[in-house]
Design a protein around this motif. Structure first.
Motif, PDB file in Angstrom:
ATOM      1  N   ALA A  33      41.479 -48.288   2.690  1.00  5.24           N
ATOM      2  CA  ALA A  33      42.056 -48.072   1.366  1.00  5.24           C
ATOM      3  C   ALA A  33      41.978 -46.608   0.952  1.00  5.24           C
ATOM      4  CB  ALA A  33      41.332 -48.950   0.340  1.00  5.24           C
ATOM      5  N   THR A  34      40.855 -45.975   1.270  1.00  8.82           N
ATOM      6  CA  THR A  34      40.688 -44.565   0.913  1.00  8.82           C
ATOM      7  C   THR A  34      41.627 -43.685   1.714  1.00  8.82           C
ATOM      8  OG1 THR A  34      38.353 -44.967   0.385  1.00  8.82           O
ATOM      9  CG2 THR A  34      39.022 -42.691   0.751  1.00  8.82           C
ATOM     10  N   LEU A  35      41.759 -43.960   2.996  1.00  8.07           N
ATOM     11  CA  LEU A  35      42.672 -43.183   3.827  1.00  8.07           C
ATOM     12  C   LEU A  35      44.108 -43.354   3.345  1.00  8.07           C
ATOM     13  CD1 LEU A  35      43.035 -41.374   6.296  1.00  8.07           C
ATOM     14  CD2 LEU A  35      43.188 -43.438   7.709  1.00  8.07           C
ATOM     15  N   ALA A  36      44.480 -44.584   2.993  1.00  9.24           N
ATOM     16  CA  ALA A  36      45.828 -44.829   2.474  1.00  9.24           C
ATOM     17  C   ALA A  36      46.072 -44.045   1.192  1.00  9.24           C
ATOM     18  CB  ALA A  36      46.016 -46.327   2.219  1.00  9.24           C
ATOM     19  N   GLU A  37      45.062 -43.997   0.327  1.00  7.36           N
ATOM     20  CA  GLU A  37      45.227 -43.305  -0.952  1.00  7.36           C
ATOM     21  C   GLU A  37      45.314 -41.796  -0.763  1.00  7.36           C
ATOM     22  OE1 GLU A  37      43.859 -43.953  -5.500  1.00  7.36           O
ATOM     23  OE2 GLU A  37      42.658 -44.850  -3.905  1.00  7.36           O
ATOM     24  N   LEU A  38      44.512 -41.263   0.138  1.00  4.89           N
ATOM     25  CA  LEU A  38      44.581 -39.820   0.409  1.00  4.89           C
ATOM     26  C   LEU A  38      45.947 -39.449   0.987  1.00  4.89           C
ATOM     27  CD1 LEU A  38      41.056 -39.058   1.933  1.00  4.89           C
ATOM     28  CD2 LEU A  38      41.885 -38.480  -0.353  1.00  4.89           C
ATOM     29  N   ALA A  39      46.484 -40.298   1.852  1.00  9.27           N
ATOM     30  CA  ALA A  39      47.794 -40.029   2.440  1.00  9.27           C
ATOM     31  C   ALA A  39      48.892 -40.137   1.382  1.00  9.27           C
ATOM     32  CB  ALA A  39      48.061 -41.000   3.586  1.00  9.27           C
ATOM     33  N   GLU A  40      48.794 -41.145   0.527  1.00 11.46           N
ATOM     34  CA  GLU A  40      49.788 -41.329  -0.532  1.00 11.46           C
ATOM     35  C   GLU A  40      49.796 -40.152  -1.494  1.00 11.46           C
ATOM     36  OE1 GLU A  40      50.541 -44.187  -4.411  1.00 11.46           O
ATOM     37  OE2 GLU A  40      49.084 -44.803  -2.897  1.00 11.46           O
ATOM     38  N   ALA A  41      48.613 -39.607  -1.770  1.00  8.25           N
ATOM     39  CA  ALA A  41      48.506 -38.478  -2.698  1.00  8.25           C
ATOM     40  C   ALA A  41      48.916 -37.155  -2.067  1.00  8.25           C
ATOM     41  CB  ALA A  41      47.068 -38.375  -3.211  1.00  8.25           C
ATOM     42  N   GLY A  42      49.160 -37.164  -0.756  1.00 13.91           N
ATOM     43  CA  GLY A  42      49.543 -35.930  -0.079  1.00 13.91           C
ATOM     44  C   GLY A  42      48.368 -35.052   0.296  1.00 13.91           C
ATOM     45  N   CYS A  43      47.157 -35.616   0.256  1.00 12.69           N
ATOM     46  CA  CYS A  43      45.963 -34.839   0.610  1.00 12.69           C
ATOM     47  C   CYS A  43      45.792 -34.721   2.120  1.00 12.69           C
ATOM     48  CB  CYS A  43      44.711 -35.484   0.022  1.00 12.69           C
ATOM     49  SG  CYS A  43      44.742 -35.680  -1.763  1.00 12.69           S
ATOM     50  N   VAL A  44      46.227 -35.747   2.833  1.00 18.60           N
ATOM     51  CA  VAL A  44      46.134 -35.736   4.293  1.00 18.60           C
ATOM     52  C   VAL A  44      47.452 -36.239   4.876  1.00 18.60           C
ATOM     53  CG1 VAL A  44      43.642 -36.163   4.242  1.00 18.60           C
ATOM     54  CG2 VAL A  44      45.210 -38.095   4.517  1.00 18.60           C
ATOM     55  N   ARG A  45      47.703 -35.837   6.101  1.00 19.70           N
ATOM     56  CA  ARG A  45      48.766 -36.421   6.913  1.00 19.70           C
ATOM     57  C   ARG A  45      48.109 -37.211   8.032  1.00 19.70           C
ATOM     58  NH1 ARG A  45      50.880 -31.135   6.297  1.00 19.70           N
ATOM     59  NH2 ARG A  45      50.091 -30.615   8.373  1.00 19.70           N
ATOM     60  N   LEU A  46      48.782 -38.226   8.508  1.00 17.04           N
ATOM     61  CA  LEU A  46      48.231 -39.053   9.566  1.00 17.04           C
ATOM     62  C   LEU A  46      48.790 -38.683  10.930  1.00 17.04           C
ATOM     63  CD1 LEU A  46      48.075 -42.510   7.759  1.00 17.04           C
ATOM     64  CD2 LEU A  46      46.390 -40.663   7.841  1.00 17.04           C
ATOM     65  N   ARG A  47      49.183 -37.412  11.036  1.00 14.94           N
ATOM     66  CA  ARG A  47      49.631 -36.845  12.301  1.00 14.94           C
ATOM     67  C   ARG A  47      48.990 -35.477  12.488  1.00 14.94           C
ATOM     68  NH1 ARG A  47      52.021 -40.208  16.071  1.00 14.94           N
ATOM     69  NH2 ARG A  47      53.137 -41.835  14.931  1.00 14.94           N
ATOM     70  N   LEU A  48      48.640 -35.165  13.715  1.00 14.40           N
ATOM     71  CA  LEU A  48      48.145 -33.838  14.052  1.00 14.40           C
ATOM     72  C   LEU A  48      49.327 -32.890  14.218  1.00 14.40           C
ATOM     73  CD1 LEU A  48      45.452 -34.852  16.720  1.00 14.40           C
ATOM     74  CD2 LEU A  48      45.084 -34.293  14.303  1.00 14.40           C
ATOM     75  N   PRO A  49      49.090 -31.585  14.236  1.00 14.75           N
ATOM     76  CA  PRO A  49      50.197 -30.628  14.404  1.00 14.75           C
ATOM     77  C   PRO A  49      51.037 -30.876  15.649  1.00 14.75           C
ATOM     78  CG  PRO A  49      48.247 -29.486  13.657  1.00 14.75           C
ATOM     79  CD  PRO A  49      47.824 -30.898  13.937  1.00 14.75           C
TER      80      PRO A  49
END
Length: 234
Positions: A33-49
């Motif tokens: 849930a936390t990872l989903a929320e961070l991704a939704e907020a634009g704090c993290v991406r779930l892909r590496l460069p």
């Protein structure tokens, strides 16, 4: 506004029995849930460069979650991940912050739920009590919108995927023959949802016809922490 992790606890709580599922399983759910929320907020991406799956913290990640200490804990943890541990599945399996106790304490501080003092010392924790039924109903409504196909948001879909991935739809929300159509509708709606699929890979799977009992080896540690938190309450 509650975090998705806090809402997950409200769905997982059995208000009649005053209990939560095994803490090890719930911590994994909170991590998702936390990872989903961070991704939704634009704090993290779930892909590496390089395009491979991985948790990447973006520049200025603190701004969207300002004033949300539970998400700030997770963001700091994401920053400290080693290169080999950045796969989203590893994050969901291994993160320890925000902890189950931290999320429970946050809900208690806002008078959404409370727990009683254990009767048997530090070896068990007391009954949980839901104080804010509207907050719990709002969390459940996210899943209802997805099951009904009622124009769910990305946040709703992430949440429903996690609820389904943990099996809370069958054990808490849609139990028995009466709700079998809703169970089927939700399962179909989140069949390929990112976090539902992720949890199916991370969590141990039960044998056919058997109900899986999650490892709750962390329960004793959580119980000790909860007793200490109870003792600090004015």
């Amino acid at each position: 506004m509650l975090t998705l992790g806090e809402e997950l606890l409200l769905v997982a709580l059995d208000p009649d029995k005053g209990v939560l599922p095994g803490s090890a399983a719930m911590q994994i759910g909170l991590n998702a849930a936390t990872l989903a929320e961070l991704a939704e907020a634009g704090c993290v991406r779930l892909r590496l460069p390089n395009g491979a799956p991985g948790v990447t913290v973006v520049a200025g990640a603190e701004e969207p979650i300002a004033g949300q200490p539970l998400l700030a804990q997770a963001l700091e943890q994401a920053r400290s991940m080693r290169e080999g541990d950045r796969h989203p599945e590893r994050a969901v399996k291994n993160w320890v912050a925000p902890s189950l106790l931290a999320c429970l304490s946050s809900l208690r501080d806002r008078e959404i739920l409370a727990w009683d003092r254990p009767n048997n010392g530090a070896g068990s924790y007391g009954r949980f009590r839901l104080l804010d039924t509207e907050a719990a109903a709002s969390a459940r409504a996210r899943v209802e919108r997805v099951a009904a196909g009622a124009d769910p948001s990305e946040r709703d879909l992430n949440f429903a995927g996690i609820v389904h991935g943990l099996g809370l739809d069958t054990s808490h929300l849609y139990k028995g023959r009466r709700d079998r159509k809703k169970r089927a509708a939700l399962a179909a709606a989140v069949e390929r949802q990112r976090f539902s699929v992720l949890l199916s890979r991370v969590l141990p799977q039960p044998s056919p016809g058997q109900k899986f009992t999650f490892d709750s080896s962390r329960d004793l540690q959580m119980a000790v922490e909860m007793v200490k938190a109870w003792d600090r309450t004015p």
